[in-house]
Design an enzyme around this catalytic site. Structure first.
Site, mmCIF file in Angstrom:
data_model
loop_
_atom_site.group_PDB
_atom_site.id
_atom_site.type_symbol
_atom_site.label_atom_id
_atom_site.label_comp_id
_atom_site.label_asym_id
_atom_site.label_seq_id
_atom_site.Cartn_x
_atom_site.Cartn_y
_atom_site.Cartn_z
ATOM 1 N N THR A 155 -27.719 -25.926 43.546
ATOM 2 C CA THR A 155 -27.547 -26.918 42.478
ATOM 3 C C THR A 155 -26.701 -26.361 41.339
ATOM 4 O O THR A 155 -25.853 -27.067 40.790
ATOM 5 C CB THR A 155 -28.924 -27.393 41.967
ATOM 6 N N CYS A 156 -26.905 -25.091 41.006
ATOM 7 C CA CYS A 156 -26.113 -24.480 39.934
ATOM 8 C C CYS A 156 -24.656 -24.292 40.366
ATOM 9 O O CYS A 156 -23.749 -24.428 39.543
ATOM 10 C CB CYS A 156 -26.737 -23.161 39.497
ATOM 11 N N ILE A 157 -24.441 -24.016 41.642
ATOM 12 C CA ILE A 157 -23.074 -23.946 42.160
ATOM 13 C C ILE A 157 -22.403 -25.310 42.036
ATOM 14 O O ILE A 157 -21.254 -25.407 41.594
ATOM 15 C CB ILE A 157 -23.053 -23.452 43.623
#
Length: 120
Positions: free
Chosen positions: A9-11
């Site tokens: 998700t952070c990517i």
């Protein structure tokens, strides 16, 4: 503020901002990402995904706690303390102008652009 380097998700969020960084920069926006990861972890994340913006390490959670984004989270029925993904739009005078608390990581740049278009 984002939970962890190199997680799916952070990517998504970082790459979404990266892919639209030129437009955000043109609007005068400075992007800073903050998590509890180390500077070494941030450098790897920045290099791996060619991120053109600065990531700040806050392992002692001073920044996170001062912005109120360190708190109780729930995931798969489990409760734990962690970073609540949040975006603060801060003006040149250092005043918080808008807070995005429900960040959609796939469309984050559009959310930023929509706010900027109507308010800056």
């Amino acid at each position: 503020f984002y939970p962890k380097d190199n997680t799916p998700t952070c990517i998504n969020e970082a790459c979404n901002i990266r892919d639209n960084y030129a437009l955000l920069k043109k609007k005068g926006i400075v992007i800073l990402g903050v998590s509890i990861d180390t500077e070494k972890s941030h450098k790897k994340f920045e290099q791996k995904h060619q991120l053109p913006f600065t990531l700040l390490a806050d392992p002692d959670r001073k920044i996170l706690e001062s912005y109120g984004v360190w708190g109780l989270k729930k995931f798969m029925g489990r409760e734990f303390m962690g970073i609540i993904r949040t975006t603060f739009i801060i003006d040149k005078q250092g005043l918080v102008r808008h807070i995005i608390e429900k960040v959609n990581t796939k469309t984050h740049n559009e959310d930023l652009a929509a706010y900027i278009k109507g308010n800056i």
